[in-house]
Design an enzyme around this catalytic site. Sequence first.
Site: not given
Ligand code: FAD
Length: 368
Positions: A123-124, A127, A130-131, A255, A327, A351
């Site tokens: 759990a990293l 809301p 994320g990134s 096909r 198709g 990841e």
């Molecule tokens: C199926 C699934 C399973 C997951 N499982 C886990 C889990 O077990 N534990 C956990 O901790 N997290 C988990 N996650 C979370 C995942 O790590 C985050 O969704 C991911 O880090 C992206 O964060 P965010 O969704 O907040 O998108 P944001 O950080 O809001 O980013 C949105 C988009 O911005 C773009 N972006 C990012 N950085 C940049 C940049 N520097 N420049 C330009 N564009 C950029 C990318 O296209 C990105 O998709 C999971 C996500 C999914 C979809």
Amino acid sequence: MDRFGHYGWPFFEERHGKLAREVEQWAGENLAHAHGEDADAICRRLVQDLGCAGYLRHCVADKPDVRSIALVREVLAYHAGLADFAFVMQGLGSGPIVLAGSEALKKQYLHKAATGDAIAAFALSEPEAGSDVQAMTTTARRQGESWLLNGTKTWISNGGIADFYVVFAKIEEGISAFVVDAKEVDASERIDIVAPHPMAVLRLENAKGQLLGEPGQGFKLAMRNLDIFRTTVAAAALGFARRALAEALERARSRKIFGQALSEFQMTQAKLADMATQIEAGALLTYRSAWARDVKAHRVTREAAMAKMFATEAAQLIIDAAVQICGGLGVMRGHPVERLYREVRALRIYEGATEVQKLIIARELLRK
Ligand SMILES: Cc1cc2nc3c(=O)[nH]c(=O)nc-3n(C[C@H](O)[C@H](O)[C@H](O)COP(=O)(O)OP(=O)(O)OC[C@H]3O[C@@H](n4cnc5c(N)ncnc54)[C@H](O)[C@@H]3O)c2cc1C
């Protein structure tokens, strides 16, 4: 049988081919129940089955062998996305304990995770973080021997079915890792995604946790863990892509349209050639990265980022091409390529999204 044709590559030792063939046979015999609506029940059972078969010990290992984890993922993903998911989450969720846990923590959690008797989660994400992991707001404060965690995590795979969570939270010294038992968290808000697997929002209100590793070293620990598992996301993408190619080949051969097999049209052949070449290129990057981590024993930040970015982006294109070749069948609910089309999408996001991998690769290039 060497279905994928790469077990003889110099990246591997004999034991790797043996393992992959064994998992291949096991998957063929045991994964019929790995598809369906009730992802929670399916994953619980898969964790137990994978534990009983002895495969979980490859990703919950004192010295993780990335090539073994990657090969198992590739084979499982070929057969069933949830099997790959159930397998790797045990590793991702217990990896920080393997890397930095005290003997007591290891004893408490690792054996159960390796046998499938306890389900793990990592759990990293939050809301608003994320990134941008550093934006996390979950906090921990010391209370006697333990710590109390407060905050909200989201997108937590295995959320709701996990027995324990490795949770990252901020303390005075910086981001730190904690092990938190499931009974301490509220995982009642579930998240439904395009290819459903168990997932939840995690609410922590004075949740009791045990510190994992050194205070303030949690971010590094998370990155070390991802250094192992990021390469294997590429391997899962390869498994999906290989299955898509196999389905496309089958359909193109059988096909008949305009009086001949679809495979006899050069436009189809060009698609198949591109698909196969992208798979081989992705496999080379993936197993180069795994081999460098295992054998050269250095950090593989650049290699893993390249493998993850290339293989997941390529898998998306390959699966899309397979849908096109199939198709209408390709978008029919329940058809293997329709399933793959949904399953592959998230790999380019979690990841480290593709954009994040690009930043990592460029940073490594520009480093003096
Ligand atoms: C199926 C699934 C399973 C997951 N499982 C886990 C889990 O077990 N534990 C956990 O901790 N997290 C988990 N996650 C979370 C995942 O790590 C985050 O969704 C991911 O880090 C992206 O964060 P965010 O969704 O907040 O998108 P944001 O950080 O809001 O980013 C949105 C988009 O911005 C773009 N972006 C990012 N950085 C940049 C940049 N520097 N420049 C330009 N564009 C950029 C990318 O296209 C990105 O998709 C999971 C996500 C999914 C979809």
